[in-house]
Scaffold this motif. Structure first.
Motif, PDB file in Angstrom:
ATOM      1  N   THR A  30     -33.267  22.918  45.644  1.00 35.12           N
ATOM      2  CA  THR A  30     -32.890  21.689  44.946  1.00 35.12           C
ATOM      3  C   THR A  30     -33.197  21.801  43.460  1.00 35.12           C
ATOM      4  O   THR A  30     -33.823  22.765  43.009  1.00 35.12           O
ATOM      5  CB  THR A  30     -33.649  20.455  45.502  1.00 35.12           C
ATOM      6  OG1 THR A  30     -34.981  20.455  44.982  1.00 35.12           O
ATOM      7  CG2 THR A  30     -33.663  20.421  47.024  1.00 35.12           C
ATOM      8  N   VAL A  31     -32.808  20.761  42.750  1.00 34.07           N
ATOM      9  CA  VAL A  31     -33.149  20.647  41.331  1.00 34.07           C
ATOM     10  C   VAL A  31     -34.119  19.488  41.082  1.00 34.07           C
ATOM     11  O   VAL A  31     -34.318  19.090  39.939  1.00 34.07           O
ATOM     12  CB  VAL A  31     -31.878  20.505  40.459  1.00 34.07           C
ATOM     13  CG1 VAL A  31     -31.030  21.755  40.539  1.00 34.07           C
ATOM     14  CG2 VAL A  31     -31.085  19.261  40.821  1.00 34.07           C
ATOM     15  N   VAL A  32     -34.736  18.954  42.124  1.00 34.67           N
ATOM     16  CA  VAL A  32     -35.670  17.839  41.917  1.00 34.67           C
ATOM     17  C   VAL A  32     -36.959  18.292  41.244  1.00 34.67           C
ATOM     18  O   VAL A  32     -37.675  17.474  40.689  1.00 34.67           O
ATOM     19  CB  VAL A  32     -35.982  17.055  43.218  1.00 34.67           C
ATOM     20  CG1 VAL A  32     -34.723  16.455  43.814  1.00 34.67           C
ATOM     21  CG2 VAL A  32     -36.728  17.897  44.218  1.00 34.67           C
ATOM     22  N   ALA A 126     -36.078  14.062  37.963  1.00 31.13           N
ATOM     23  CA  ALA A 126     -34.806  14.746  37.740  1.00 31.13           C
ATOM     24  C   ALA A 126     -33.684  13.830  38.208  1.00 31.13           C
ATOM     25  O   ALA A 126     -33.710  13.323  39.338  1.00 31.13           O
ATOM     26  CB  ALA A 126     -34.777  16.063  38.504  1.00 31.13           C
ATOM     27  N   ASP A 127     -32.702  13.615  37.338  1.00 33.39           N
ATOM     28  CA  ASP A 127     -31.575  12.751  37.683  1.00 33.39           C
ATOM     29  C   ASP A 127     -30.516  13.604  38.380  1.00 33.39           C
ATOM     30  O   ASP A 127     -29.602  14.123  37.755  1.00 33.39           O
ATOM     31  CB  ASP A 127     -31.019  12.071  36.440  1.00 33.39           C
ATOM     32  CG  ASP A 127     -29.995  11.005  36.780  1.00 33.39           C
ATOM     33  OD1 ASP A 127     -29.818  10.691  37.978  1.00 33.39           O
ATOM     34  OD2 ASP A 127     -29.362  10.485  35.841  1.00 33.39           O
ATOM     35  N   THR A 128     -30.677  13.720  39.688  1.00 32.72           N
ATOM     36  CA  THR A 128     -29.807  14.580  40.489  1.00 32.72           C
ATOM     37  C   THR A 128     -28.558  13.863  40.976  1.00 32.72           C
ATOM     38  O   THR A 128     -27.700  14.469  41.588  1.00 32.72           O
ATOM     39  CB  THR A 128     -30.568  15.098  41.725  1.00 32.72           C
ATOM     40  OG1 THR A 128     -30.922  13.968  42.536  1.00 32.72           O
ATOM     41  CG2 THR A 128     -31.819  15.858  41.321  1.00 32.72           C
ATOM     42  N   GLU A 130     -28.711  11.480  43.275  1.00 38.20           N
ATOM     43  CA  GLU A 130     -28.972  10.854  44.570  1.00 38.20           C
ATOM     44  C   GLU A 130     -29.859   9.612  44.452  1.00 38.20           C
ATOM     45  O   GLU A 130     -29.760   8.731  45.277  1.00 38.20           O
ATOM     46  CB  GLU A 130     -29.531  11.866  45.581  1.00 38.20           C
ATOM     47  CG  GLU A 130     -30.787  12.598  45.151  1.00 38.20           C
ATOM     48  CD  GLU A 130     -32.069  11.852  45.349  1.00 38.20           C
ATOM     49  OE1 GLU A 130     -32.169  10.982  46.229  1.00 38.20           O
ATOM     50  OE2 GLU A 130     -33.010  12.133  44.596  1.00 38.20           O
ATOM     51  N   ILE A 159     -29.530  19.345  33.911  1.00 38.46           N
ATOM     52  CA  ILE A 159     -30.082  18.160  34.569  1.00 38.46           C
ATOM     53  C   ILE A 159     -30.804  17.296  33.546  1.00 38.46           C
ATOM     54  O   ILE A 159     -31.573  17.798  32.719  1.00 38.46           O
ATOM     55  CB  ILE A 159     -31.063  18.560  35.692  1.00 38.46           C
ATOM     56  CG1 ILE A 159     -30.388  19.521  36.670  1.00 38.46           C
ATOM     57  CG2 ILE A 159     -31.588  17.339  36.439  1.00 38.46           C
ATOM     58  CD1 ILE A 159     -31.186  20.745  36.907  1.00 38.46           C
ATOM     59  N   THR A 161     -33.523  14.128  32.846  1.00 38.08           N
ATOM     60  CA  THR A 161     -34.684  13.525  33.489  1.00 38.08           C
ATOM     61  C   THR A 161     -34.794  12.072  33.053  1.00 38.08           C
ATOM     62  O   THR A 161     -34.486  11.717  31.918  1.00 38.08           O
ATOM     63  CB  THR A 161     -36.014  14.251  33.164  1.00 38.08           C
ATOM     64  OG1 THR A 161     -36.211  14.274  31.771  1.00 38.08           O
ATOM     65  CG2 THR A 161     -36.033  15.651  33.729  1.00 38.08           C
TER      66      THR A 161
END
Length: 176
Positions: A30-32, A126-128, A130, A159, A161
């Motif tokens: 993930t990118v979180v 992180a603004d993914t 979701e 990404i 934030t």
């Protein structure tokens, strides 16, 4: 606040293999988190010692006796003037999401960081797209105070934030 059959408690060294496994999933898939390499168990032991050694909480969530999540508060910045501000980190095993454990972990973390004499908590999310992490923080009284655009690059994408903040509850006054 803790779901039935679950517990939130202080982390112990024996919990760190599970903590490392949970975090490694998010690092790899993930990118979180902007971490690109999972921490080793030894690195988690060092972080646990640093966090708790500075009087801050490092918590785990258990479900049916297994560690399925963790949260900790760490210093926001190294400069001395920031010493009363902390940043939170909250992670749940993918199979443990949607059960109220994130709320239990973050709620306990907020309370314990306040008892530790800290005044503000910052979340860097992180603004993914979701939105679950930002929603969790908003439910617990965090307000969005900023956005950093395209500050992270992971898995081939840029990404943003979100910065969220909340005041921490003041410690209980000394009864004497």
């Amino acid at each position: 606040m803790v779901p039935p059959g679950a517990a939130v408690r202080a982390a112990r060294p024996a919990d760190l293999a599970a903590v490392a496994g949970i975090h490694a999933h998010y690092v790899r898939h993930t990118v979180v988190t902007f971490a690109e390499k999972p921490r080793t168990e030894a690195e988690w032991e060092q972080l646990l010692a640093e966090v708790t050694g500075s009087g801050l909480p490092f918590l785990v969530a258990e479900l049916a006796g297994a560690v399925v999540g963790f949260a900790y508060a760490a210093p926001w910045r190294a400069k001395p003037a920031y010493r009363f501000t902390v940043e939170d980190s909250v992670f749940l095993a993918p199979e443990a999401t949607g059960r109220g454990l994130g709320t239990a972990l973050l709620g306990t973390l907020v309370a314990e960081a306040g008892r530790a004499g800290r005044r503000q908590m910052i979340a860097v999310v992180a603004d993914t797209g979701e939105g679950a992490s930002a929603a969790l923080h908003r439910r617990l009284g965090f307000a969005e105070v900023g956005r950093l655009t395209d500050v992270g690059h992971k898995h081939g994408r840029w990404i943003d934030t979100l910065l969220l903040q909340r005041a921490l509850p003041a410690p209980d006054p000394d009864p004497e």
